[in-house]
Scaffold this active site. Structure first.
Site, PDB file in Angstrom:
ATOM      1  N   GLU A 293       0.823  -1.209   0.000  1.00 41.48           N
ATOM      2  CA  GLU A 293       0.000   0.000   0.000  1.00 41.48           C
ATOM      3  C   GLU A 293       0.859   1.261   0.000  1.00 41.48           C
ATOM      4  O   GLU A 293       0.460   2.304  -0.512  1.00 41.48           O
ATOM      5  CB  GLU A 293      -0.914  -0.006   1.235  1.00 41.48           C
ATOM      6  CG  GLU A 293      -2.378   0.182   0.874  1.00 41.48           C
ATOM      7  CD  GLU A 293      -3.293   0.047   2.066  1.00 41.48           C
ATOM      8  OE1 GLU A 293      -4.108  -0.875   2.050  1.00 41.48           O
ATOM      9  OE2 GLU A 293      -3.215   0.851   3.005  1.00 41.48           O
ATOM     10  N   HIS A 322       8.443 -26.240   1.015  1.00 37.85           N
ATOM     11  CA  HIS A 322       7.812 -27.324   0.262  1.00 37.85           C
ATOM     12  C   HIS A 322       6.746 -26.789  -0.686  1.00 37.85           C
ATOM     13  O   HIS A 322       5.904 -27.543  -1.165  1.00 37.85           O
ATOM     14  CB  HIS A 322       7.223 -28.345   1.233  1.00 37.85           C
ATOM     15  CG  HIS A 322       8.250 -28.818   2.216  1.00 37.85           C
ATOM     16  ND1 HIS A 322       9.141 -29.829   1.926  1.00 37.85           N
ATOM     17  CD2 HIS A 322       8.577 -28.358   3.455  1.00 37.85           C
ATOM     18  CE1 HIS A 322       9.951 -29.993   2.969  1.00 37.85           C
ATOM     19  NE2 HIS A 322       9.628 -29.111   3.901  1.00 37.85           N
ATOM     20  N   LYS A 435     -13.003   1.637  -2.226  1.00 36.43           N
ATOM     21  CA  LYS A 435     -13.941   1.888  -1.121  1.00 36.43           C
ATOM     22  C   LYS A 435     -15.118   2.737  -1.617  1.00 36.43           C
ATOM     23  O   LYS A 435     -16.269   2.469  -1.309  1.00 36.43           O
ATOM     24  CB  LYS A 435     -13.240   2.643   0.012  1.00 36.43           C
ATOM     25  CG  LYS A 435     -12.462   1.784   0.977  1.00 36.43           C
ATOM     26  CD  LYS A 435     -12.016   2.652   2.159  1.00 36.43           C
ATOM     27  CE  LYS A 435     -11.284   1.851   3.197  1.00 36.43           C
ATOM     28  NZ  LYS A 435     -10.882   2.630   4.364  1.00 36.43           N
TER      29      LYS A 435
HETATM   30  O1  PA5 Z   1      -3.691   1.360   5.639  1.00 34.11           O
HETATM   31  C1  PA5 Z   1      -4.760   1.832   5.324  1.00 34.11           C
HETATM   32  O2  PA5 Z   1      -4.946   3.042   5.218  1.00 34.11           O
HETATM   33  C2  PA5 Z   1      -5.949   0.919   5.051  1.00 34.11           C
HETATM   34  O3  PA5 Z   1      -5.573  -0.416   5.008  1.00 34.11           O
HETATM   35  C3  PA5 Z   1      -6.977   1.093   6.157  1.00 34.11           C
HETATM   36  O4  PA5 Z   1      -6.382   0.788   7.397  1.00 34.11           O
HETATM   37  C4  PA5 Z   1      -8.191   0.227   5.926  1.00 34.11           C
HETATM   38  O5  PA5 Z   1      -8.756   0.496   4.674  1.00 34.11           O
HETATM   39  C5  PA5 Z   1      -9.228   0.467   7.019  1.00 34.11           C
HETATM   40  O6  PA5 Z   1      -9.565   1.817   7.064  1.00 34.11           O
HETATM   41  P1  PA5 Z   1     -10.323   2.415   8.292  1.00 34.11           P
HETATM   42  O7  PA5 Z   1      -9.431   2.330   9.476  1.00 34.11           O
HETATM   43  O8  PA5 Z   1     -10.645   3.816   7.910  1.00 34.11           O
HETATM   44  O9  PA5 Z   1     -11.555   1.600   8.495  1.00 34.11           O
END
Ligand code: PA5
Length: 464
Positions: A293, A322, A435
């Site tokens: 990310e 394995h 999202k």
């Molecule tokens: O790292 C990130 O920004 C995402 O993985 C969020 O943590 C994830 O989408 C969850 O978002 P939120 O904490 O707003 O529910």
């Protein structure tokens, strides 16, 4: 301290596939100095998303978390964490690593009276229903975690659970909910204010994947008896070390540069995270999110389209010897493998001599620990034979102090490599896009235009 061994990325070991480490470190020393200086200078500036660098010093939060854990001590048999992505993975990874194995199957005495812990980080209806079938909600504390306060997965889970809790407990259901979210904005914050939930704050300028050391990770960990003071001690000592602007003395900078050069100079852009410890297997999941990310970005800071490609993969030693190692040894030489090794396991397990005069005599009298270490050494040497770069991070033991060092080091490594790529490692437009499409498809107010466009694409089979 944890240690990084990068011997096996050197050209002296793997020839042309490797790097001349000394000259690389020398060449990039000024750039690394600049990056580390800037990160530290900018960490308090709003909008830089660097507040994760301050989480080791947030004594107030630690105090409130410990106070809450003490307050609810003995009241609940289960903790149920609702969250997804960065709101779940850190707590999951650390609790799995730090609690006794098979924690939820142990009896209360074996758990030192601390609750069991469950993480619901997906919206599979079978999984959720299955968990609700076995969980006594009257004895369950629900920690709902979402920074935005609106993520559909988390809020839908919470709606299902709230309904059941309220049916069982009436107004008292509120005493079973603790919400971790933004201090002011978002639907969950609004609900918490209206319903009177106990709350903790996800600090400003801390992204989900960098939030493990905020209340996001600390609350669930403290509730099951993890020593969060030791976590803080581990972050602080590592932070101090990683403030060193000299690449020769900064393991996060070293590993960041090695991964950057392996990608840009040697075409090895796949980062395999392979702990030799089942207790650390979710640390690999957490790393995969952090790396993917943060680094998988379409544009650089100058707006050039680069479609950055670093690609993380999780593996587990010895199990994946394995399954995946065949590919890593003989397939395309486009990977760098990170081993995590534990120097001293909590247990020593001897292999008894139960089958005399068989081909298994060589195992008898040795230990499972010895076998595990031999497997890891064998894999490392084989990779080198095939000229595949690999680094090893050594943890003296699995405990709060060393794991905090490890995760904080990975966060800093990610921030530094992001600067080397000249990208913003702290946003996630690709995640937000998906999202938003989900909100649109589910009919959320304000997303009508997006919904129309989406439906058109889906109906015209432009996509599918
Ligand atoms: O790292 C990130 O920004 C995402 O993985 C969020 O943590 C994830 O989408 C969850 O978002 P939120 O904490 O707003 O529910």
């Amino acid at each position: 301290m944890i240690k990084l061994d990068y011997t096996n990325v050197s050209d002296k070991i793997i020839g042309d596939e490797g790097l001349d480490i000394i000259s690389c470190f020398n060449e990039f020393a000024p750039k690394i100095r600049e990056i580390i200086t800037n990160l530290n200078m900018n960490k308090d500036k709003p909008g830089q998303w660097l507040q994760w660098m301050n989480l080791g010093y947030n004594e107030e939060t630690v105090w409130y978390v410990k106070e809450f854990a003490a307050m609810v001590d003995g009241r609940f048999d289960n903790v149920l964490v609702l969250g997804t992505g960065g709101s779940a993975l850190g707590g999951l990874a650390l609790s799995h690593a730090l609690l006794k194995p098979y924690w939820n199957l142990l009896d209360k005495e074996q758990r030192d009276s601390f609750p069991r812990i469950f993480f619901l980080d997906n919206i599979d209806p079978d999984e959720i229903s299955g968990l609700l079938d076995i969980l006594d909600l009257k004895k369950t504390l629900v920690n709902v975690i979402t920074k935005s306060g609106s993520t559909a997965e988390t809020m839908a889970q919470f709606m299902v659970i709230k309904d059941k809790l309220e049916a069982l407990l009436g107004d008292d259901y509120r005493k079973h909910v603790v919400a971790t979210t933004d201090k002011e904005t978002g639907i969950l914050r609004q609900l918490a204010n209206e319903e009177g939930y106990k709350t903790f704050v996800v600090p400003d300028d801390v992204g989900g994947r960098f939030s493990v050391f905020s209340a996001v990770g600390l609350v669930p960990l403290a509730l099951v008896g993890v020593d969060i003071d030791e976590i803080i001690r581990g972050i602080k000592i590592m932070d101090l070390n990683l403030k060193n602007t000299d690449i020769n003395n900064n393991i996060a900078a070293q590993n960041a540069l090695i991964h950057y050069l392996m990608d840009t100079k040697k075409d090895k852009y796949i980062s395999v995270m392979m702990p030799y410890s089942s207790r650390l297997k979710y640390i690999a999941d957490w790393y995969v999110q952090l790396w993917a990310e943060s680094l998988g970005k379409e544009v650089d800071r100058a707006g050039n389209k680069i479609n950055n490609r670093p690609t993380p993969i999780k593996a587990l030693g010895a199990t994946d010897q394995h399954s995946q190692i065949q590919l890593y040894n003989e397939g395309k030489n486009d990977k760098i493998i990170t081993f995590i090794r534990v120097d001293e396991f909590d247990n020593q397990l001897d292999i008894p001599n139960v089958f005399e005069f068989t081909g298994l005599n060589y195992l008898a009298g040795k230990s499972i620990n010895q076998l595990f270490n031999s497997e890891a050494d064998a894999t490392k040497v084989t990779l080198c034979d095939y000229k595949r770069p690999n680094v090893t991070i050594h943890l003296p033991k699995i405990n709060e102090y060393y794991l905090a060092q490890l995760l904080y080091m990975f966060e800093m490594q990610t921030a530094i490599i992001g600067e080397l790529y000249n990208i913003n490692a702290f946003n996630q437009p690709g995640v937000e896009q998906a999202k938003n499409y989900t909100y649109a498809l589910m009919g959320r107010f304000g997303y009508e235009e997006s919904a129309n466009q989406l439906n058109e694409k889906l109906n015209n089979k432009v996509i599918l």
